[in-house]
Write a protein that holds these residues in place. Structure first.
Motif, PDB file in Angstrom:
ATOM      1  N   ILE A  99     -23.687 -32.291   0.227  1.00 55.64           N
ATOM      2  CA  ILE A  99     -22.655 -33.097  -0.426  1.00 55.64           C
ATOM      3  C   ILE A  99     -23.074 -33.237  -1.888  1.00 55.64           C
ATOM      4  CG2 ILE A  99     -21.387 -35.278  -0.379  1.00 55.64           C
ATOM      5  CD1 ILE A  99     -22.456 -35.611   2.543  1.00 55.64           C
TER       6      ILE A  99
ATOM      7  N   ASN B 256     -21.464 -39.369  -4.095  1.00 50.58           N
ATOM      8  CA  ASN B 256     -21.143 -38.494  -2.958  1.00 50.58           C
ATOM      9  C   ASN B 256     -20.083 -39.082  -2.035  1.00 50.58           C
ATOM     10  OD1 ASN B 256     -22.898 -36.555  -3.884  1.00 50.58           O
ATOM     11  ND2 ASN B 256     -24.512 -36.983  -2.409  1.00 50.58           N
TER      12      ASN B 256
ATOM     13  N   GLY C 172     -27.472 -34.738   1.101  1.00 46.82           N
ATOM     14  CA  GLY C 172     -26.797 -35.072  -0.138  1.00 46.82           C
ATOM     15  C   GLY C 172     -27.750 -34.981  -1.311  1.00 46.82           C
TER      16      GLY C 172
ATOM     17  N   THR D 166     -24.406 -40.192   1.161  1.00 48.81           N
ATOM     18  CA  THR D 166     -22.997 -40.418   0.832  1.00 48.81           C
ATOM     19  C   THR D 166     -22.711 -41.917   0.889  1.00 48.81           C
ATOM     20  OG1 THR D 166     -20.671 -40.120   1.484  1.00 48.81           O
ATOM     21  CG2 THR D 166     -22.305 -39.915   3.219  1.00 48.81           C
TER      22      THR D 166
ATOM     23  N   GLY E 195     -21.495 -42.316   6.389  1.00 45.94           N
ATOM     24  CA  GLY E 195     -22.793 -41.794   6.014  1.00 45.94           C
ATOM     25  C   GLY E 195     -23.871 -42.156   7.015  1.00 45.94           C
TER      26      GLY E 195
END
Length: 260
Positions: free
Chosen positions: A17, A24, A54, A60, A108
């Motif tokens: 990501i 993100n 990420g 995220t 997430g």
């Protein structure tokens, strides 16, 4: 640069990501790109393991509120991209390893419940703030978190919705290990490559068998969760939460009564 970066290297597919300017945060297009990458990994023999990350700053921060708001009436359908992505993630026959650094908010955190192995950096921050957003848990979290963490800790994480540390995530059965941030990517990649080197049919069969117990109840539970999530997303409490977020104020839920 793509917001979802997909690279293949010697049997390992990495899905990263890559939207750092928005911590993100995930859009519909990003969900679709991740689902496509997983779908392709499932059918491509050269891909033998998957790693989701990420990077070392942020995993995220969850759904992009602006993306939802821009869709107006389509907000009632906001669970669909996440639901489709999670279905593909859970169905992936290849082993999936996650490397989590920085924020892991909302989905997430809940997407980690569907990965096979999860490693967290010491800088990771987890949170499932669904209630504070006028919503209910999603991603099977209201079933899986109590199973893994026990009822009292699950109540704390899902009802209070406070941020929690990697140590608590480890205690709750959300991550396998907590490692220094400088070692996170190497640790997760080493594990993913070990899995990629194992007999693929044996790995696929083992993963399938491990997931079979309770697969049907979990699938049904997730369907019920997302149906309720979508209904709440159309409601006034979620609208107040979004408005407060965008206006940078504390939400006021005092005028609302509990729905039956």
């Amino acid at each position: 640069m793509s917001e979802i970066e997909v690279t293949d290297d010697d049997g390992l597919r990495s899905i990263r990501i890559a939207r750092p300017e928005k911590k993100n945060a995930l859009t519909r297009a990003m969900y679709a790109a991740m689902a496509e990458a997983l779908d392709e990994a499932a059918t491509r023999p050269s891909v033998r393991a998957v790693m989701i990350t990420g990077g070392t700053e942020c995993f995220t921060s969850g759904n992009d509120v602006g993306d939802f708001k821009a869709r107006g009436d389509a907000m009632s359908d906001a669970a669909s991209p996440a639901q489709a992505f999670l279905a593909v993630l859970r169905a992936c026959p290849k082993p999936v390893v996650a490397a989590v650094a920085g924020y892991a908010i909302g989905i997430g955190t809940t997407l980690l419940l569907h990965c096979d192995l999860v490693y967290a950096g010491e800088n990771a921050v987890f949170r499932m703030p669904f209630v504070d957003l006028g919503l209910c848990p999603e991603g099977g979290s209201s079933l899986l978190v109590p199973q893994r963490a026990g009822q009292l800790l699950a109540n704390e994480l899902l009802m209070l919705g406070d941020a929690f540390t990697p140590a608590t995530a480890l205690r709750a059965g959300i991550v396998n290990a907590v490692v220094p941030i400088g070692e996170l990517m190497a640790t997760a990649e080493t594990v993913a490559r070990r899995l990629a080197a194992k007999p693929p049919s044996a790995i696929a069969a083992t993963k399938r068998l491990l997931r079979q117990s309770g697969a049907a109840p979990l699938s049904e539970h997730m369907e019920a969760e997302f149906a309720r999530f979508a209904a709440l997303l159309r409601g006034p409490e979620a609208a107040e939460a979004v408005a407060a977020f965008q206006e940078k104020r504390k939400p006021d839920f005092s005028r609302f009564n509990a729905a039956e």
